[in-house]
Design an enzyme around this catalytic site. Structure first.
Site, PDB file in Angstrom:
ATOM      1  N   PHE A 111      53.496  61.716  53.874  1.00  0.00           N
ATOM      2  CA  PHE A 111      53.776  60.785  52.923  1.00  0.00           C
ATOM      3  C   PHE A 111      52.545  59.571  52.732  1.00  0.00           C
ATOM      4  O   PHE A 111      52.624  59.223  51.624  1.00  0.00           O
ATOM      5  CB  PHE A 111      55.202  60.100  53.115  1.00  0.00           C
ATOM      6  CG  PHE A 111      54.935  58.693  53.929  1.00  0.00           C
ATOM      7  CD1 PHE A 111      54.763  58.833  55.403  1.00  0.00           C
ATOM      8  CD2 PHE A 111      54.853  57.421  53.256  1.00  0.00           C
ATOM      9  CE1 PHE A 111      54.569  57.333  55.883  1.00  0.00           C
ATOM     10  CE2 PHE A 111      54.772  56.286  53.884  1.00  0.00           C
ATOM     11  CZ  PHE A 111      54.704  56.223  55.337  1.00  0.00           C
ATOM     12  N   LYS A 112      51.622  59.723  53.472  1.00  0.00           N
ATOM     13  CA  LYS A 112      50.629  58.868  53.510  1.00  0.00           C
ATOM     14  C   LYS A 112      49.705  59.221  52.245  1.00  0.00           C
ATOM     15  O   LYS A 112      48.975  58.280  51.643  1.00  0.00           O
ATOM     16  CB  LYS A 112      49.725  58.883  54.973  1.00  0.00           C
ATOM     17  CG  LYS A 112      50.649  58.270  55.840  1.00  0.00           C
ATOM     18  CD  LYS A 112      50.092  57.736  57.073  1.00  0.00           C
ATOM     19  CE  LYS A 112      50.875  57.033  58.004  1.00  0.00           C
ATOM     20  NZ  LYS A 112      52.027  57.844  58.383  1.00  0.00           N
TER      21      LYS A 112
END
Ligand SMILES: *Cc1c(COP(=O)(O)O)cnc(C)c1O
Length: 502
Positions: A111-112
């Site tokens: 998700f980063k």
């Protein structure tokens, strides 16, 4: 209305968004926070008609008020493009009782990427707006995922360099391979003998080093941070909660205005804080379910009001959540303290000193939107198994922590509100742990090779193709071999920048 950014540790500091993004961290060690949380200026119905990029613009324009429409749209177009392996950017999958918001379709399958694919563009735009001539040096400590995502975002971006420190024995084989194979002359990757907190403390010390800053300036460099403390990372993370709500509405899964819970596997507290901001913008979010692994500092904090890092640090199968100091929590503490920088500074000083602080009853009251709980290693593995066996859906270990905690929440409270679970990594990022949980992995030999073989097995089992990000590193050459002690981090940075002091 213009949003300015204040420091959580000193009153009277007030910067435009672009300056706050460039600085990353305030000079007093504080984090930048918006002076007010803006309200959504589009109706939920309107938002429901928008694609991801449009939604991102509607959210980000309210926070980054000194960026022009053209600048912001340009950053968004460059970030959320074919780097993502799906047109939708963030698909929402229903499995059982919950909706899994798949935030892992970017270049590093975690998700980063959602924030780090846009941060370099925000930063370069911010530099241009502020007449910055120095080269920007990104300095990052990573527990695994930030590192590669930041490297992928900044590699080859002119006017920037990036240095990443990671705990040598605290990341997965695939995570390490992803980082040490990074190409680009402007990149440096270094393993630290220590854990993530050691790496993070080291980075904070380097940031706070005035003498070094002076030496850097003389050579035409200045630091900035790509860690989740940068407001330029927090803001893009608000967008996907708004998008998820719009998508549920568009698909007829909820009625307009219906309250939805959000469950987030939490480490540094950035992702769940973004959900909290979304709620305060007027998005109908009910509970913010904060899920921890066995490093359950946050669970204890929400239960007792005492934050205490004095405890054994555990390595778990969800390493990106193996954190004892959740940096972004400071933004929430500051807010709960009535935006009182002095009060917050005292608490953070106690955390730095005794490793502990306690909030007042009144402050605890201000945190009541949050529900904290944790999942043990066994519960996490069992949750992966359950979702696979019941729904044929394979989730990663971090997502499984949140999913298991959501189960505990639903049982404990009887709350039937629809719930979105932030799915923060592809199961292919933690293949071994996922396959272990499914009871199919056996023995250990050449770990790296086995992990790739396991990826093929996972593909056969889940019917999901091995992602490009994993395929690419199968055969890539190791380009970064440096390993050092935590106290040698500063020297590594200076050497990379060609700064030598007599
Ligand atoms: C970073 C990360 C988390 C934790 O997110 P925070 O914003 O630090 O709380 C959870 N899962 C994965 C896979 C991550 O990479």
């Amino acid at each position: 209305m213009e949003v300015l950014y204040n420091s959580t540790r000193t009153g009277g500091i007030s910067l435009k968004a672009s300056r706050a993004i460039l600085k990353g961290l305030s000079e007093d060690g504080g984090l930048f926070v918006p002076d007010h949380i803006p309200s959504l200026d589009k109706s939920l119905k309107e938002l429901a008609q928008m694609d991801y990029r449009q939604t991102a613009y509607e959210v980000m324009k309210l926070y980054l008020t000194d960026f022009t429409e053209e600048e912001l749209k340009d950053c968004i177009e460059r970030a959320y493009d074919a780097k993502f392996d799906t047109e939708e950017i963030v698909p929402l999958k229903k499995a059982g009782e919950a909706y899994y918001l798949e935030l892992f379709h970017g270049p590093t399958i975690a998700f980063k990427d959602m924030a780090l694919s846009i941060l370099p563009h925000l930063m370069i735009t911010a530099a241009r707006k502020n007449d910055v001539k120095n080269e920007i040096v990104i300095l990052t400590a990573t527990s695994g995922d930030t590192g590669k995502a930041a490297l992928a975002g900044f590699a080859g971006v002119e006017g920037t360099r990036i240095v990443v420190f990671y705990p040598k024995d605290g990341v997965s084989v695939i995570q390490e391979k992803q980082m040490v194979t990074q190409k680009g002359d402007n990149t440096l990757v270094v393993g630290i003998r220590g854990n993530f907190d050691d790496a993070q403390s080291g980075v904070k010390q380097i940031f706070a080093d005035r003498e070094l800053a002076q030496e850097m300036a003389e050579k035409g460099f200045q630091f900035s941070s790509a860690n989740s403390i940068n407001i330029g990372r927090l803001v893009p993370q608000i967008c996907y909660y708004v998008y998820a709500y719009g998508k549920l509405l568009r698909d007829g899964e909820i009625a307009e205005g219906e309250t939805v819970n959000v469950a987030v596997p939490t480490g540094n507290f950035g992702n769940i804080l973004a959900a909290f901001y979304a709620k305060n913008m007027g998005l109908p979010i009910g509970k913010l379910i904060c899920a921890s692994n066995e490093n359950k500092v946050l669970y204890d904090f929400f239960r007792t009001g005492a934050y205490d890092r004095n405890r054994e640090f555990r390595l778990t199968t969800s390493p990106s959540m193996d954190i004892l100091i959740s940096s972004n929590l400071e933004r929430l503490i500051y807010r709960a303290a009535g935006n009182d920088a002095d009060r917050n500074r005292e608490l953070m000083a106690a955390l730095g000193g005794q490793g502990r602080y306690e909030v007042t009853e009144e402050m605890k009251e201000a945190l009541s939107d949050f529900y904290g709980n944790y999942a043990t290693e066994e519960e996490t593995a069992a949750e992966i198994r359950r979702l696979y066996e019941d729904y044929g859906y394979v989730i990663d270990t971090h997502t499984a922590v949140a999913s298991a905690v959501y189960g505990k929440y639903a049982q404990e409270t009887g709350d039937k509100a629809k719930t979105v679970i932030a799915s923060t990594a592809s199961p292919y990022k933690f293949t071994r742990s996922v396959m272990d949980a499914l009871g199919t992995a056996t023995g250990r030999g050449d770990e790296a090779k086995e992990d790739f073989a396991l990826a093929d097995e996972l593909s056969a089992l889940s019917g999901v193709k091995v992602p490009r990000a994993v395929e690419e590193i199968r055969t890539a050459a190791v380009l970064h071999k440096k390993v050092c002690e935590a106290w040698q981090m500063k020297d590594a940075v200076k050497e990379f920048l060609g700064i030598y002091t007599a």
